[in-house]
Structures are given as structure tokens and as C-alpha cells.
Design a protein around this motif. Structure first.
Motif, PDB file in Angstrom:
ATOM      1  N   GLY A 142      -7.501 -27.635  31.577  1.00 23.43           N
ATOM      2  CA  GLY A 142      -8.303 -27.559  32.790  1.00 23.43           C
ATOM      3  C   GLY A 142      -9.794 -27.508  32.526  1.00 23.43           C
ATOM      4  O   GLY A 142     -10.567 -28.263  33.126  1.00 23.43           O
ATOM      5  N   LYS A 143     -10.238 -26.617  31.623  1.00 24.30           N
ATOM      6  CA  LYS A 143     -11.674 -26.479  31.365  1.00 24.30           C
ATOM      7  C   LYS A 143     -12.262 -27.761  30.794  1.00 24.30           C
ATOM      8  O   LYS A 143     -13.366 -28.179  31.177  1.00 24.30           O
ATOM      9  N   GLU A 144     -11.531 -28.380  29.876  1.00 27.48           N
ATOM     10  CA  GLU A 144     -12.029 -29.615  29.273  1.00 27.48           C
ATOM     11  C   GLU A 144     -12.128 -30.727  30.317  1.00 27.48           C
ATOM     12  O   GLU A 144     -13.122 -31.468  30.369  1.00 27.48           O
ATOM     13  N   TRP A 145     -11.100 -30.844  31.172  1.00 24.30           N
ATOM     14  CA  TRP A 145     -11.123 -31.880  32.200  1.00 24.30           C
ATOM     15  C   TRP A 145     -12.264 -31.656  33.178  1.00 24.30           C
ATOM     16  O   TRP A 145     -12.988 -32.596  33.523  1.00 24.30           O
ATOM     17  N   LEU A 198      -8.990 -28.646  47.000  1.00 25.15           N
ATOM     18  CA  LEU A 198      -9.786 -29.457  46.085  1.00 25.15           C
ATOM     19  C   LEU A 198     -11.105 -28.772  45.745  1.00 25.15           C
ATOM     20  O   LEU A 198     -11.554 -28.795  44.594  1.00 25.15           O
ATOM     21  N   SER A 199     -11.738 -28.167  46.742  1.00 23.62           N
ATOM     22  CA  SER A 199     -13.070 -27.597  46.547  1.00 23.62           C
ATOM     23  C   SER A 199     -13.072 -26.423  45.591  1.00 23.62           C
ATOM     24  O   SER A 199     -14.029 -26.219  44.839  1.00 23.62           O
ATOM     25  N   PHE A 200     -12.011 -25.620  45.602  1.00 22.54           N
ATOM     26  CA  PHE A 200     -11.990 -24.384  44.820  1.00 22.54           C
ATOM     27  C   PHE A 200     -11.011 -24.442  43.646  1.00 22.54           C
ATOM     28  O   PHE A 200     -10.575 -23.404  43.153  1.00 22.54           O
ATOM     29  N   ASN A 201     -10.697 -25.630  43.186  1.00 21.37           N
ATOM     30  CA  ASN A 201      -9.724 -25.780  42.107  1.00 21.37           C
ATOM     31  C   ASN A 201     -10.400 -25.632  40.748  1.00 21.37           C
ATOM     32  O   ASN A 201     -10.908 -26.589  40.167  1.00 21.37           O
ATOM     33  N   GLY A 202     -10.402 -24.408  40.224  1.00 17.33           N
ATOM     34  CA  GLY A 202     -10.981 -24.150  38.906  1.00 17.33           C
ATOM     35  C   GLY A 202     -10.009 -24.336  37.763  1.00 17.33           C
ATOM     36  O   GLY A 202     -10.387 -24.170  36.600  1.00 17.33           O
ATOM     37  N   MET A 203      -8.771 -24.713  38.054  1.00 21.77           N
ATOM     38  CA  MET A 203      -7.734 -24.989  37.051  1.00 21.77           C
ATOM     39  C   MET A 203      -7.602 -23.901  36.000  1.00 21.77           C
ATOM     40  O   MET A 203      -7.570 -24.180  34.788  1.00 21.77           O
ATOM     41  N   PRO A 204      -7.504 -22.622  36.380  1.00 24.07           N
ATOM     42  CA  PRO A 204      -7.431 -21.562  35.359  1.00 24.07           C
ATOM     43  C   PRO A 204      -6.122 -21.532  34.599  1.00 24.07           C
ATOM     44  O   PRO A 204      -6.074 -21.016  33.472  1.00 24.07           O
ATOM     45  N   PRO A 211      -5.160 -32.420  35.661  1.00 23.05           N
ATOM     46  CA  PRO A 211      -4.199 -31.333  35.432  1.00 23.05           C
ATOM     47  C   PRO A 211      -3.838 -30.601  36.725  1.00 23.05           C
ATOM     48  O   PRO A 211      -4.701 -30.241  37.526  1.00 23.05           O
ATOM     49  N   GLY A 212      -2.531 -30.407  36.926  1.00 25.48           N
ATOM     50  CA  GLY A 212      -2.046 -29.641  38.064  1.00 25.48           C
ATOM     51  C   GLY A 212      -1.891 -30.415  39.348  1.00 25.48           C
ATOM     52  O   GLY A 212      -1.422 -29.849  40.351  1.00 25.48           O
TER      53      GLY A 212
END
Length: 580
Positions: free
Chosen positions: A356-359, A345-351, A166-167
Motif C-alpha cells: 500500500g505505501k509503495e503504491w 476513495l478519498s480516505f483510502n490510506g491502504m494501511p 492494492p485492495g
């Protein structure tokens, strides 16, 4: 006439690392509190001759694990359902914590290596490294080269290509391929090895520099003091034992799934059901126990040498028979892309991404938890082989060398698969857009080298089987040491016990996952437990960073004081000599 004065007694003692108390010129002992940890008296060794030297660690660890296996065996559906709810309600909420703490480990390692503390030796002053640099690099790679690389080498890049995270960019096939390799490099690059480096550095300093037993509790002595000898030290070692066993069990579950898929591809069996995989685990665990009983020199080293040779042969054949120029170009390009996009990439929490959370729960959070579960095992191993290295050499070697070799592995296997999907006839992704991780490698071999696909498939299956055996063998050694109070040579029966328990855990989790999800996805329970068991150990690792920083800073200040004192005495003696 100018003469060079002798070094003061205290500086000479610092270099020789004797156990005598520090005494100044007036004969007054310096306060022990002013001494760094490496000058303090090491703790007494546990009574290694006893049947169970550390019962307060052994019995709780063994009891909890046996209870878990028994409950799972009798109530697989209930346990599987409980693990599934834990994945939904707990694991998916942990992404922010794992992302923050693992990124912090990387910056911690860079800070230590770049500072004056990097010159401190992991051993007594004057100790030379036990292994040549080439041999040390090879063993570092062997520590991280395991079932996971074989299982995910083709499957992960393909999975991210088929379903872009995602994203991330996905406008065309080239964008999807770049996103797939960036994500794969993230999961297998510096972050994984920073986790290992944190534990390995703490253990190496504690064991080689301070003379402590091979036990994780002593790495926190700078923070907890003598409390590590009691209840809290036992808790730390029990957490390490439980996390390590579930982490290795996850790898064994992945490996046996790929073995079953390979046997199905070779038409040895019709369909690898979960119960068949459980039987395979029992059989291969029995082989691992035999390897344990034969001893580390006769068993594990012999198997490890064979496996590294098989891995090199498989990699070389695919590199030569596949799109060689594309693979090398992709490797170069993706390393640059990884560096360029490192922080994003390191800080991608997909908020802001809907899924995002599931992935993250199925990918990044799982990997960070999996690496943390493996950290006691890999950390103790790399600590044992790094005596005599400086802190800076240790961190740079652990972070860079295995990472570059791992990137090469994924570029050859995953790059060949992406080339086939992008420029070739495809065939590795199903019509519904899914990828079967267990069969992806064998399908690639049939396309990349059709004339010898069967032979290479046999080699791949042998590779996974031997990795299974060596992981259980070496993992049982580390767990036995932790559960025996740091005994470097625990009895064979103790190692055989832990190796058998690893196989039992892997089989139990496969059955529990299958009871809920069916044979289509029996690995879900393995992944969830690896993440959950890593959570308490992640807190231990944060405390390890604080303890390691405290003791290294203390030693660095101590060295600077002694150097200034020695320089002052030199100047004073030079002045006296010039006046005389």
C-alpha cells in the motif's frame, strides 16, 4: 404617507468600497480592528521600476535552484541516489498527511460555498465579471488541460487495469476496468481542483477584494498581520516559487518523454535516450523563451488557441472512430461510481495492504504533491480571470466544470483503451503485464484509427510540444510575478530567466533519475522532487484555509451587523413618519 429612508452612510460605503475611514453618526471613527480585511488600507506597492523589485525573494529562489542544477549536473549519480532514498524513507511515509489534507480542502470549499460567505464578491462591490461565463469555463479548463492529461490519458487507466491498486476489486476484467477508472477519476477529479480552488480563492480575495499585490504572502495577512512584510512573507513566496518550478519541471519531463516516444514511433529516431530527451528539453525551452520574449498576447494566447483546437480535434476523432456508445455509457457509469465511492476513495490510506505505501507513493501521493506544486501557478491564473465572480460561483465553477471535462477526456482515451483490452484484441499491455506511459497514446492511435494513425501521432506530438511551450511561458509569468513582489507585468528578461531555469531543472532531474534507474525509468526523480517540494507548501495551504475562513467570516459578520443597523434605522424612521 410612507417613505423609504436612505441607506446609512456606513452601508453605502460598504457597497462602494471607498478608502475613507468608517465614521458613525456621532462622528467617532470605529476601531480599525473591527474592520474586515477588505476595508483596511492595502499595502504599498513594491518599486516595480527597479531591476529586481523583490531581491529577498528573487535571490534566494534563483540561488537555490541554480545550486541544485549545478550539483545535479556535476554529481548526477549521487543526487539521484539521494532522491531515491528520499522516496523510500520520506515520500512513502507522507501518504496519510496528503490524503487527510487534500480531503480537507474539498470539505473546506463545500463549506465556504454553501454558507452565507458564498455571496461575497471577489472584487469591489458592484464589479461585474470581466469574462462571459462560457469564456470563463473555457479558460478554467485550459488552466488544468496540460501535458499531464495527454501523457496519462491512456496510460493511467491501462496501468491500473494491468495492475489493480492494492485492495480494490479485481475478480474479472470488468472489475479491473471499473477499479482502474475509479482510481483515475480520483486522481484527476475534485481533489485536484479543490487544491487549485483553495489557492485561487485566497489569491482572488486578497488581490481583487483587498487590493493587495499578486503575491501569496498577502493571503496570510489575516493570520500573520504585518509579519507578511518581513522574513515570513519572504519564506512563503520562496516556497511557492520553488514548488511551482519543480511542479512544472515534472510536467516538462513527462512531456518530453512522450515526445521522444512519439518520434521513436514515427521512426524519426531509433531510441529516445535520456541525453536525447535532455537535448529536446533544451530545444523546446528555447522555443518557450522566444514565446516569452514576444509577449503574452502574441505568444501564449496564440499558442493556447491552437492547442485547445488540436486537443478538441484529437478527442473528437477518437470518440467518433472508437466505440462511441461504450465511451458514453462508461462516462455516465463512472461518474456515478465516483460519486458512490467518493469517501472510500478519498480516505483510502491502504494501511493493511502489503504494497500500500509503495503504491500510494508512486500514484496518489505523487498526484497530490504534483497538484500542490502546480497550485500557485494555476491558482494565480484562475484568480486573475475570476474578478467580479462571487465566492460561491468561483468554487462551483472551479470544482465542477474542469472536473467534468477531465472525466470526459479520460473516458474517451482511457475508455477506448480499456475497451480494446476487454472486448478487442488487446495489444496495449505487454506480455509481462506492464504499460509504457510514453508510448501508450501512440499505440492506441494505431489501433483505433490505423489509416490516419501517423497523422494523429503528429498531432499528438504537436499538442505536447505546444503544451510544453505554454506551460513554460505562463509558468514563468507567475513565477516572475511572485519573485518580483507581485508585479503584474514583470520584465521579459525575468520571465525568460525563469523559463530557462524550468528547462534546466527538468533536464537535470531526468539525468539524475537515469543515472540511478537507467533509461528505463528516468522520471522517478521528477516525481519524488514534486512530492518533496509540495510538503512545505501543503502547510502554507492549510494556513491559507485558516486565513481565508477568518477574513470571510469577519466580512460576513460585518455585513450582517450593517444590515441589522440599516433595518433598525428603517423601522425607526417608519415609526417616526407614522407618528408625524
Amino acid at each position: 404617507m410612507t417613505t423609504t429612508p436612505e441607506k446609512p452612510q456606513r452601508l453605502d460605503r460598504l457597497e462602494r468600497w471607498t478608502e475613507a475611514p468608517i465614521v458613525d453618526d456621532a462622528g467617532v471613527s470605529e476601531p480599525p480592528a473591527d474592520e474586515p480585511d477588505f476595508l483596511q488600507e492595502p499595502p504599498p506597492r513594491p518599486p516595480f521600476g527597479r531591476l529586481i523589485p523583490a531581491p529577498r525573494v528573487f535571490y534566494p529562489s534563483a540561488g537555490l535552484l541554480i545550486f541544485f542544477v549545478a550539483i545535479t549536473a556535476f554529481f548526477p549519480e549521487q543526487v539521484g541516489d539521494l532522491i531515491g532514498r528520499a522516496n523510500t524513507n520520506v515520500v512513502q511515509e507522507l501518504a496519510w498527511w496528503y490524503i487527510a489534507v487534500v480531503a480537507g480542502f474539498i470539505f473546506f470549499c463545500i463549506w465556504i460555498a454553501a454558507s452565507h460567505m458564498g455571496s461575497i464578491v471577489l472584487g469591489k462591490d458592484g464589479d461585474a465579471p470581466e469574462f462571459s461565463r462560457v469564456s470563463w469555463f473555457a479558460m478554467l479548463f485550459a488552466a488544468g488541460m496540460g501535458i499531464g492529461l495527454v501523457f496519462w490519458g491512456v496510460a493511467e487507466p491501462l496501468s491500473h487495469f494491468a495492475a489493480t491498486p492494492p485492495g480494490m476489486p479485481s475478480a474479472d476484467a470488468a472489475d479491473r476496468a471499473r477499479s482502474a477508472m475509479n482510481t483515475t477519476f480520483l486522481h484527476w477529479g475534485l481533489h485536484a481542483w479543490a487544491i487549485y480552488a483553495v489557492v485561487g480563492l485566497a489569491v482572488a480575495y486578497s488581490v481583487h477584494r483587498c487590493g493587495n499585490p499578486i503575491s501569496l504572502r498577502w493571503t496570510l495577512r489575516p493570520l500573520l498581520g504585518d509579519r507578511v512584510k518581513g522574513f515570513w512573507g519572504d519564506v512563503i513566496d520562496v516556497i511557492a516559487v520553488l514548488g511551482t518550478l519543480f511542479g512544472i519541471a515534472t510536467s516538462l519531463g513527462l512531456g518530453v518523454s512522450q515526445i521522444g516516444a512519439g518520434l521513436g514511433y514515427l521512426r524519426v529516431i531509433d531510441q529516445p535516450t535520456t541525453w536525447l530527451l535532455a537535448v529536446l528539453i533544451i530545444c523546446i525551452t528555447a522555443i518557450a523563451v522566444v514565446s516569452v520574449v514576444t509577449g503574452i498576447d502574441k505568444g501564449m494566447k496564440w499558442l493556447s488557441n491552437i492547442n485547445m483546437g488540436l486537443a478538441a480535434v484529437l478527442l473528437s476523432i477518437i470518440l467518433v472512430l472508437g466505440p462511441t456508445v461504450f465511451i458514453l455509457s462508461d462516462l455516465t457509469t463512472q461518474i456515478g461510481s465516483y460519486v458512490q465511492n467518493f469517501f472510500q476513495l478519498s480516505f483510502n490510506g491502504m494501511p493493511f495492504e502489503q504494497d500500500g505505501k509503495e503504491w500510494l507513493g508512486w500514484w496518489t501521493t505523487f498526484y497530490w504533491g504534483w497538484w500542490m506544486s502546480w497550485a500557485p501557478f494555476v491558482g494565480v491564473f484562475i484568480a486573475r480571470i475570476s474578478k467580479g465572480r462571487t465566492v460561491r460561483e468561483f468554487i462551483v465553477g472551479v470544482l465542477l466544470v474542469p472536473t467534468l471535462l477531465t472525466f470526459t477526456w479520460f473516458s474517451v482515451l482511457g475508455g477506448t483503451a480499456l475497451y480494446q483490452e476487454t472486448f478487442g484484441n488487446g495489444g496495449l499491455i505487454t506480455a509481462d503485464g506492464s504499460v509504457d506511459p510514453s508510448t501508450a497514446l501512440f499505440e492506441l492511435l494505431s489501433i483505433a484509427a490505423p489509416s490516419i494513425a501517423v497523422l494523429l501521432s503528429v498531432v499528438a506530438i504537436a499538442l505536447v510540444v505546444i503544451f510544453f511551450v505554454t506551460s513554460a511561458d505562463s509558468g514563468s509569468l507567475v513565477v516572475a510575478m511572485l519573485a518580483s513582489g507581485g508585479d503584474p507585468n514583470p520584465p521579459a528578461w525575468v520571465r525568460a530567466f525563469w523559463a530557462s531555469l524550468m528547462g534546466a531543472i527538468a533536464a537535470a532531474l531526468l539525468i539524475a533519475g537515469s543515472a540511478v534507474a537507467g533509461d528505463g525509468n528516468p522520471l522517478a526523480a521528477l516525481q519524488t522532487m514534486a512530492i518533496l517540494l509540495a510538503l512545505p507548501f501543503s502547510i502554507v495551504m492549510v494556513l491559507m484555509c485558516a486565513a481565508t475562513a477568518k477574513t470571510l467570516l469577519s466580512e460576513d459578520r460585518y455585513r450582517l451587523r450593517k444590515q441589522r443597523a440599516w433595518l433598525a434605522e428603517q423601522v425607526a424612521q417608519e415609526i417616526d413618519n407614522s407618528r408625524g
